[in-house]
Write an enzyme that holds these catalytic residues in place. Structure first.
Site, PDB file in Angstrom:
ATOM      1  N   ARG A 421       0.829  -1.206   0.000  1.00  0.00           N
ATOM      2  CA  ARG A 421       0.000   0.000   0.000  1.00  0.00           C
ATOM      3  C   ARG A 421       0.863   1.255   0.000  1.00  0.00           C
ATOM      4  NH1 ARG A 421      -5.482  -0.658   1.077  1.00  0.00           N
ATOM      5  NH2 ARG A 421      -6.091  -2.752   1.746  1.00  0.00           N
ATOM      6  N   GLU A 450      -1.019  -8.446   4.393  1.00  0.00           N
ATOM      7  CA  GLU A 450      -2.436  -8.546   4.762  1.00  0.00           C
ATOM      8  C   GLU A 450      -2.945  -9.926   4.382  1.00  0.00           C
ATOM      9  OE1 GLU A 450      -4.743  -5.407   3.149  1.00  0.00           O
ATOM     10  OE2 GLU A 450      -3.262  -3.854   3.623  1.00  0.00           O
ATOM     11  N   GLU A 461     -10.562  -2.727  -4.914  1.00  0.00           N
ATOM     12  CA  GLU A 461      -9.887  -1.764  -4.048  1.00  0.00           C
ATOM     13  C   GLU A 461      -8.572  -1.306  -4.675  1.00  0.00           C
ATOM     14  OE1 GLU A 461      -8.357  -1.261   0.576  1.00  0.00           O
ATOM     15  OE2 GLU A 461      -8.995  -3.223  -0.154  1.00  0.00           O
ATOM     16  N   ASP A 518     -13.755   5.154 -11.847  1.00  0.00           N
ATOM     17  CA  ASP A 518     -14.190   6.542 -11.692  1.00  0.00           C
ATOM     18  C   ASP A 518     -13.130   7.449 -12.307  1.00  0.00           C
ATOM     19  OD1 ASP A 518     -15.728   8.701 -10.917  1.00  0.00           O
ATOM     20  OD2 ASP A 518     -14.706   8.893  -8.986  1.00  0.00           O
ATOM     21  N   HIS A 740     -18.727  -0.082   2.255  1.00  0.00           N
ATOM     22  CA  HIS A 740     -17.608  -0.913   1.797  1.00  0.00           C
ATOM     23  C   HIS A 740     -17.657  -0.882   0.274  1.00  0.00           C
ATOM     24  CE1 HIS A 740     -16.862  -2.573   5.842  1.00  0.00           C
ATOM     25  NE2 HIS A 740     -18.184  -2.582   5.953  1.00  0.00           N
ATOM     26  N   CYS A 742     -15.619  -1.710  -1.943  1.00  0.00           N
ATOM     27  CA  CYS A 742     -15.081  -2.875  -2.660  1.00  0.00           C
ATOM     28  C   CYS A 742     -16.144  -3.940  -2.884  1.00  0.00           C
ATOM     29  CB  CYS A 742     -13.910  -3.474  -1.885  1.00  0.00           C
ATOM     30  SG  CYS A 742     -12.547  -2.312  -1.677  1.00  0.00           S
TER      31      CYS A 742
END
Length: 774
Positions: A421, A450, A461, A518, A740, A742
């Site tokens: 990330r 993760e 995501e 988007d 959420h 995702c």
């Protein structure tokens, strides 16, 4: 088989000539004289080039090769009666053209196609004004004596010369230009508007006259009077009725087989129709195709084997209308009005494979006419084509592994992305560069450190986070224009454009994996993305360069476009008052740099005479030349994932919808498809929620969608494809809703009142940051 189909022109490709030669063997002798049949450019899309090469305008206005016509006697049609209309002998099938590949524009065609001058026939004299006709009609309706009106209809529709005599503005003038058909449109409208309300014997007489005209012996090329007759007969409302479809099919066939120069005239005449009439023509043709595919009463039509040319003929005429529509700005009707939803129910992949396999033969496929295929159907074709490519590449990887006697690993079937990330962009770029051969495999994302399996949520995501970071103004790759609410490519020069390639790959992966992004690019971007739709084999061929206008610039930089429009309309002395040259200035990292729009541009003043050239060069510089390397990298990235002939089916607007979704919201459809977790649709909180949401203005509805899904646009498949879910959040009702994105999931506390729910919901959706990520 028509003469043109049996005897290909000298310029036909060898494959076509060979196919025609084989088809010639064993066929019955020609039964009727038929007009010559045209090749690709005239009808099979009219706006696309053939596979493997770029079409030029010359293909549309090429010299017409007159083909030898077979001659044989046939029985006179004069005895035909309307009840037996469907038994009119079927004409031979139309020769289908080669697969079309690139969209063409007719804007650059000359205003008049020059060719051999053929003498116009002397027309009978039959002047009748609209007022005269309306008076005759009113008298007939009041007295019940239709003799005069009947005589007018019988005479007018008895032959093409009579049609011209009745509807031509001036029977003595030739009207051989594309700008004026010479047809009295008011009289045509009055005659056809009244036709369906006349007695049945008049309507039958009109149809018999049309049959006589269509079955006449043709000798030599068509005159402009013949074209006018076709133009008039196309508007006949009788062809809405299925019992007239045999006649209608013959009319369409003769129009479809006209030479390219004649199609050019018809296209320009069609664009002059009123919006209402134009829309009626399109709807009539779409209905004709739909009912031929799925007839309500099959016995009404001849067997499909005997009229296989019906649908190709209608499709070619639709192509003429589509080209005419594209010549008008704005178009007469939206491009979506050409969609035929009936095609959503046929075997689309069979159509696509036919197009791929027989593109250079005379095998018909609806993919030759992509403007009739809806975006939903095109998405299915692209997705299935993508899936087949994914399976093929994964299978090859598996075979390679086994051949080397290595243990197969299921991970080899996927494009596995492992990213941190904290280094999202650099890690993504490195992974995509290393795994370039795996881009067409199914995408799976893992965030380092993760736990968790990617069931779709992590992939979405990754897209959302990466897009948000890349398009942030501080990143410098794209410039955000507030006036147009869109991003555009930064013109700053750099040593490495790989990150622009990353954005292209990102968009391609989104289309490939059915993810809606988007992204706010102007329509011009998608037009450039399809220029050309297939990456050229020659790496030195420019890509991403398209014809741009000041209207394209207005969609990105409206203030600048407005200033340039004022320059074009300025009535004073441009050279003395503006003191500009063919030179532009741009700031790059605090340094002002100048660029000449043409050689020696800094010494060429902008004047009243050359200002249009200045505006065009300036627009081209901003949208093409100044960002060429950036966009070329972006283009290559997108096509490295989405390289497929299916892209050639798409309009730029449709590519945008595939990438970003549709802006059309239907919250009632969302309500019907929503799933619930912890709630039932009859619970008070859920009832309050939908009462509030359905009452929201459009801007708040978009904010809700953006808050819960990461985008305020809808997937191609509609709201049902969102898989929207509302879950019960067992927290205090003082808390705001949580999303959420995702998983397209809204977590809603059990608010006790509608007022409380509305207040909390508006606060939540109006103050979410970024993509609304939790």
């Amino acid at each position: 088989m028509s003469e043109a189909a049996r005897d290909p022109s000298p310029g036909a490709p060898p494959a076509v000539a060979a196919a025609a030669s084989e088809e010639k063997k064993g066929k019955e002798p020609e039964r009727e004289k038929l007009p010559p049949i045209v090749s690709a450019g005239a009808a099979a899309g009219l706006d696309r080039g053939s596979k493997g090469q770029i079409s030029t305008f010359s293909s549309f206005v090429s010299t017409v090769t007159q083909k030898k016509e077979a001659a044989e006697n046939r029985s006179s049609p004069a005895h035909l009666a309307l009840p037996n209309i469907r038994n009119v002998r079927d004409l031979p099938p139309i020769c289908l053209d080669v697969r079309q590949k690139q969209r063409m524009s007719m804007d650059a065609l000359p205003s008049e196609v020059k060719g051999p001058a053929f003498a116009e026939p002397t027309l009978p004299s039959q002047p009748k004004s609209v007022k005269d006709f309306e008076e005759d009609l009113e008298k007939a309706e009041s007295t019940g004596n239709w003799k005069t009106v009947h005589a007018f209809y019988i005479t007018t529709f008895d032959s093409f010369p009579e049609l011209n005599a009745a509807f031509k503005k001036d029977a003595t003038a030739s009207f051989n230009t594309v700008e004026d058909s010479g047809v009295n449109a008011d009289l045509v409208n009055a005659v056809f508007d009244a036709l369906l309300n006349t007695p049945q014997d008049i309507q039958k007489s009109v149809l018999k006259g049309i049959i006589n005209s269509l079955l006449r012996e043709w000798k030599g090329p068509r005159t402009k009077d013949d074209l006018r007759a076709y133009f008039i007969l196309l508007q006949n409302p009788q062809f809405n009725i299925t019992s007239t479809y045999v006649i209608y099919a013959h009319l369409l066939r003769q129009i479809a087989t006209l030479v390219e120069a004649d199609h050019h005239f018809l296209v320009h005449w069609l664009k002059k129709l009123s919006q209402k009439k134009f829309k009626q023509l399109v709807e009539r043709l779409l209905q004709f195709v739909s009912l031929r595919l799925f007839p309500a009463k099959p016995e009404e039509f001849p067997p499909l084997t005997k009229c296989s040319w019906w649908i190709p003929s209608a499709s070619k005429v639709l192509a003429l209308l589509n080209t005419a529509n594209n010549l008008i700005h704005p178009p007469l009707i939206p491009y979506t009005d050409f969609y035929n939803s009936t095609l959503d129910h046929i075997d689309l992949m069979e159509e696509y494979h036919t197009w791929q396999s027989f593109g250079n033969s005379h095998r018909f496929s609806f993919c030759q006419y992509p403007f009739v295929i809806s975006i939903a159907a095109k998405k299915i074709i692209i997705q299935r084509d993508s899936e087949q490519q994914m399976i093929s590449i994964a299978r090859q990887s598996l075979v390679d592994k086994v051949s080397r006697r290595q243990r197969p690993d299921m991970n080899m079937l996927f494009l596995n992305m492992k990213v941190r990330r904290t280094h999202l962009v650099s890690d993504s770029l490195d992974e995509l560069t290393r795994k370039r051969a795996d881009l067409k495999k199914k995408l799976k994302v893992t965030f380092v450190g993760e736990a968790g399996l990617d069931m779709g949520g992590l992939t979405k995501e990754w897209f959302l986070l990466l897009t948000r970071q890349i398009f942030h103004p501080d990143y410098g790759m794209f410039t955000y224009h507030k006036d147009s609410n869109c991003h555009w490519f930064s013109s700053f020069k750099c040593d490495n454009y790989s990150e622009f390639r990353l954005v292209g790959i990102l968009m391609g992966l989104a289309v490939y994996n059915s993810i809606t992004l988007d992204i706010r690019f102007p329509p011009c971007c998608y037009k450039k993305l399809l220029s050309p739709p297939i990456v050229p084999s020659d790496q030195n061929t420019p890509v991403g360069i398209c014809s741009v206008t000041i209207d394209d610039l207005c969609q990105i930089m409206p203030e600048l476009a407005h200033g340039l429009k004022e320059l074009l309309s300025y009535e004073g002395n441009v050279e003395e008052d503006f003191y500009s040259t063919f030179q532009v200035f741009q700031e790059e990292f605090g340094i002002i740099k100048s660029y000449n729009l043409k050689p020696g541009g800094d010494k060429i003043p902008v004047t009243n005479q050359n200002r249009r050239e200045y505006v065009q060069l300036y627009t081209d510089f901003l949208l093409n030349k100044s960002i060429y390397k950036q966009f070329a990298a972006f283009y290559c990235g997108f096509h490295s994932v989405c390289a497929s002939n299916a892209l050639m089916l798409l309009r730029p607007e449709e590519v945008e919808i595939l990438v970003c979704g549709s802006p059309e919201l239907d919250m009632h459809a969302l309500q019907k498809s929503t799933q619930y977790d912890g709630y039932a649709k009859t619970d008070p909180t859920i009832r309050y929620f939908w009462e509030v949401v359905l009452g929201f203005p459009l801007d708040l509805q978009k904010k809700l969608l953006h808050f819960t899904t990461g985008s305020d646009r809808v997937p191609v498949g509609g709201m049902a494809d969102l898989n929207f879910k509302i879950s019960k959040n067992e927290t205090s009702t003082n808390w705001l809703p949580v999303a959420h994105t995702c998983f397209n999931q809204l977590c809603l506390p059990p608010y006790k009142s509608k007022k409380d729910l509305k207040q909390k919901l508006i606060i939540g959706i109006s103050n979410s940051e970024g993509f609304g990520l939790e």
